[in-house]
Design a protein around this motif. Structure first.
Motif, PDB file in Angstrom:
ATOM      1  N   ALA A 264       4.636   8.590   8.073  1.00  0.00           N
ATOM      2  CA  ALA A 264       4.384   7.406   7.252  1.00  0.00           C
ATOM      3  C   ALA A 264       3.366   6.457   7.873  1.00  0.00           C
ATOM      4  O   ALA A 264       2.590   5.817   7.171  1.00  0.00           O
ATOM      5  N   VAL A 265       3.358   6.375   9.192  1.00  0.00           N
ATOM      6  CA  VAL A 265       2.466   5.435   9.876  1.00  0.00           C
ATOM      7  C   VAL A 265       0.995   5.741   9.579  1.00  0.00           C
ATOM      8  O   VAL A 265       0.182   4.837   9.390  1.00  0.00           O
ATOM      9  N   ASN A 266       0.654   7.012   9.527  1.00  0.00           N
ATOM     10  CA  ASN A 266      -0.737   7.409   9.324  1.00  0.00           C
ATOM     11  C   ASN A 266      -1.103   7.622   7.857  1.00  0.00           C
ATOM     12  O   ASN A 266      -2.163   8.156   7.560  1.00  0.00           O
ATOM     13  N   ALA A 267      -0.225   7.203   6.950  1.00  0.00           N
ATOM     14  CA  ALA A 267      -0.444   7.456   5.526  1.00  0.00           C
ATOM     15  C   ALA A 267      -1.265   6.364   4.841  1.00  0.00           C
ATOM     16  O   ALA A 267      -1.453   6.396   3.643  1.00  0.00           O
ATOM     17  N   LEU A 268      -1.758   5.403   5.593  1.00  0.00           N
ATOM     18  CA  LEU A 268      -2.482   4.275   5.015  1.00  0.00           C
ATOM     19  C   LEU A 268      -3.985   4.479   5.176  1.00  0.00           C
ATOM     20  O   LEU A 268      -4.502   4.510   6.287  1.00  0.00           O
ATOM     21  N   SER A 269      -4.672   4.630   4.059  1.00  0.00           N
ATOM     22  CA  SER A 269      -6.113   4.854   4.102  1.00  0.00           C
ATOM     23  C   SER A 269      -6.866   3.526   4.179  1.00  0.00           C
ATOM     24  O   SER A 269      -6.306   2.465   3.901  1.00  0.00           O
ATOM     25  N   HIS A 270      -8.139   3.618   4.521  1.00  0.00           N
ATOM     26  CA  HIS A 270      -8.994   2.424   4.558  1.00  0.00           C
ATOM     27  C   HIS A 270      -9.067   1.774   3.178  1.00  0.00           C
ATOM     28  O   HIS A 270      -8.998   0.547   3.049  1.00  0.00           O
ATOM     29  N   ALA A 271      -9.189   2.586   2.134  1.00  0.00           N
ATOM     30  CA  ALA A 271      -9.255   2.061   0.767  1.00  0.00           C
ATOM     31  C   ALA A 271      -7.976   1.306   0.408  1.00  0.00           C
ATOM     32  O   ALA A 271      -8.028   0.239  -0.224  1.00  0.00           O
ATOM     33  N   GLN A 272      -6.839   1.825   0.840  1.00  0.00           N
ATOM     34  CA  GLN A 272      -5.565   1.141   0.568  1.00  0.00           C
ATOM     35  C   GLN A 272      -5.504  -0.206   1.285  1.00  0.00           C
ATOM     36  O   GLN A 272      -5.080  -1.195   0.692  1.00  0.00           O
ATOM     37  N   THR A 273      -5.930  -0.239   2.537  1.00  0.00           N
ATOM     38  CA  THR A 273      -5.891  -1.518   3.264  1.00  0.00           C
ATOM     39  C   THR A 273      -6.810  -2.531   2.597  1.00  0.00           C
ATOM     40  O   THR A 273      -6.478  -3.712   2.523  1.00  0.00           O
ATOM     41  N   GLN A 274      -7.943  -2.075   2.064  1.00  0.00           N
ATOM     42  CA  GLN A 274      -8.860  -2.986   1.375  1.00  0.00           C
ATOM     43  C   GLN A 274      -8.223  -3.542   0.105  1.00  0.00           C
ATOM     44  O   GLN A 274      -8.366  -4.725  -0.194  1.00  0.00           O
ATOM     45  N   ARG A 275      -7.512  -2.703  -0.645  1.00  0.00           N
ATOM     46  CA  ARG A 275      -6.837  -3.165  -1.865  1.00  0.00           C
ATOM     47  C   ARG A 275      -5.731  -4.163  -1.535  1.00  0.00           C
ATOM     48  O   ARG A 275      -5.556  -5.163  -2.235  1.00  0.00           O
ATOM     49  N   ILE A 276      -5.004  -3.894  -0.467  1.00  0.00           N
ATOM     50  CA  ILE A 276      -3.925  -4.806  -0.060  1.00  0.00           C
ATOM     51  C   ILE A 276      -4.513  -6.147   0.377  1.00  0.00           C
ATOM     52  O   ILE A 276      -4.006  -7.211   0.021  1.00  0.00           O
ATOM     53  N   ARG A 277      -5.584  -6.106   1.151  1.00  0.00           N
ATOM     54  CA  ARG A 277      -6.256  -7.344   1.580  1.00  0.00           C
ATOM     55  C   ARG A 277      -6.735  -8.155   0.380  1.00  0.00           C
ATOM     56  O   ARG A 277      -6.596  -9.373   0.345  1.00  0.00           O
ATOM     57  N   LYS A 278      -7.313  -7.477  -0.599  1.00  0.00           N
ATOM     58  CA  LYS A 278      -7.821  -8.157  -1.794  1.00  0.00           C
ATOM     59  C   LYS A 278      -6.665  -8.796  -2.576  1.00  0.00           C
ATOM     60  O   LYS A 278      -6.762  -9.943  -3.017  1.00  0.00           O
ATOM     61  N   ALA A 279      -5.574  -8.059  -2.733  1.00  0.00           N
ATOM     62  CA  ALA A 279      -4.393  -8.579  -3.426  1.00  0.00           C
ATOM     63  C   ALA A 279      -3.819  -9.784  -2.680  1.00  0.00           C
ATOM     64  O   ALA A 279      -3.461 -10.792  -3.287  1.00  0.00           O
ATOM     65  N   ALA A 280      -3.743  -9.687  -1.352  1.00  0.00           N
ATOM     66  CA  ALA A 280      -3.214 -10.795  -0.550  1.00  0.00           C
ATOM     67  C   ALA A 280      -4.113 -12.018  -0.641  1.00  0.00           C
ATOM     68  O   ALA A 280      -3.631 -13.151  -0.748  1.00  0.00           O
ATOM     69  N   SER A 281      -5.413 -11.809  -0.624  1.00  0.00           N
ATOM     70  CA  SER A 281      -6.360 -12.913  -0.749  1.00  0.00           C
ATOM     71  C   SER A 281      -6.168 -13.624  -2.087  1.00  0.00           C
ATOM     72  O   SER A 281      -6.152 -14.863  -2.153  1.00  0.00           O
ATOM     73  N   HIS A 282      -6.001 -12.866  -3.141  1.00  0.00           N
ATOM     74  CA  HIS A 282      -5.773 -13.432  -4.473  1.00  0.00           C
ATOM     75  C   HIS A 282      -4.450 -14.211  -4.494  1.00  0.00           C
ATOM     76  O   HIS A 282      -4.372 -15.319  -5.018  1.00  0.00           O
ATOM     77  N   TYR A 283      -3.410 -13.632  -3.904  1.00  0.00           N
ATOM     78  CA  TYR A 283      -2.085 -14.263  -3.828  1.00  0.00           C
ATOM     79  C   TYR A 283      -2.183 -15.600  -3.084  1.00  0.00           C
ATOM     80  O   TYR A 283      -1.651 -16.618  -3.535  1.00  0.00           O
ATOM     81  N   ILE A 284      -2.892 -15.603  -1.964  1.00  0.00           N
ATOM     82  CA  ILE A 284      -3.055 -16.811  -1.150  1.00  0.00           C
ATOM     83  C   ILE A 284      -3.748 -17.905  -1.965  1.00  0.00           C
ATOM     84  O   ILE A 284      -3.345 -19.075  -1.930  1.00  0.00           O
ATOM     85  N   GLN A 285      -4.778 -17.531  -2.727  1.00  0.00           N
ATOM     86  CA  GLN A 285      -5.489 -18.508  -3.559  1.00  0.00           C
ATOM     87  C   GLN A 285      -4.589 -19.042  -4.666  1.00  0.00           C
ATOM     88  O   GLN A 285      -4.540 -20.247  -4.900  1.00  0.00           O
ATOM     89  N   LEU A 286      -3.883 -18.149  -5.360  1.00  0.00           N
ATOM     90  CA  LEU A 286      -3.016 -18.567  -6.467  1.00  0.00           C
ATOM     91  C   LEU A 286      -1.905 -19.499  -6.000  1.00  0.00           C
ATOM     92  O   LEU A 286      -1.570 -20.470  -6.678  1.00  0.00           O
ATOM     93  N   LYS A 287      -1.321 -19.196  -4.853  1.00  0.00           N
ATOM     94  CA  LYS A 287      -0.186 -19.977  -4.324  1.00  0.00           C
ATOM     95  C   LYS A 287      -0.649 -21.152  -3.455  1.00  0.00           C
ATOM     96  O   LYS A 287       0.172 -21.894  -2.938  1.00  0.00           O
ATOM     97  N   ARG A 288      -1.966 -21.258  -3.284  1.00  0.00           N
ATOM     98  CA  ARG A 288      -2.552 -22.331  -2.457  1.00  0.00           C
ATOM     99  C   ARG A 288      -1.928 -22.372  -1.060  1.00  0.00           C
ATOM    100  O   ARG A 288      -1.517 -23.416  -0.554  1.00  0.00           O
TER     101      ARG A 288
END
Length: 112
Positions: free
Chosen positions: A64-88
């Motif tokens: 499971a540890v090695n199952a995270l691709s670069h593309a997945q980390t980028q999507r998670i970062r983008k989602a988190a960035s959006h969440y941070i902005q929405l929740k201020r």
């Protein structure tokens, strides 16, 4: 697919309980945007923690540890960035990975 989805839900529940037992506070789960998803949002005192849960039934191919691709980390970062902005949110944030497999749980803080 149903069995895999069910295993994923069980892994997320297990991860949430594990993190709560280690002092983190649950905020939200399965935050979805069209461009990405956050499995679990927790707080570690004043820090916000975006948690990606990975489940693997076998440890082959790095488990499971090695199952995270670069593309997945980028999507998670983008989602988190959006969440941070929405929740201020104006606080320290980090990305953790909880890897769940039949042998146990591995918690990787600041995974990416």
């Amino acid at each position: 697919m149903q069995n895999t989805q069910n295993q994923g839900q069980i892994a997320e529940h297990t991860a949430r309980q594990y993190l709560e037992q280690h002092g983190l506070t649950f905020v939200e789960q399965n935050v979805r945007y069209r461009f990405g998803e956050i499995d679990i949002v927790m707080k570690d005192r004043s820090d916000w923690v975006f948690v990606e849960v990975k489940y693997r039934s076998a440890s082959q191919y790095g488990g499971a540890v090695n199952a995270l691709s670069h593309a997945q980390t980028q999507r998670i970062r983008k989602a988190a960035s959006h969440y941070i902005q929405l929740k201020r949110i104006d606080a320290i944030c980090r990305f953790d990975v909880i890897a769940v497999n039949p042998q146990g749980i591995q918690w990787i803080r600041d995974a990416f």
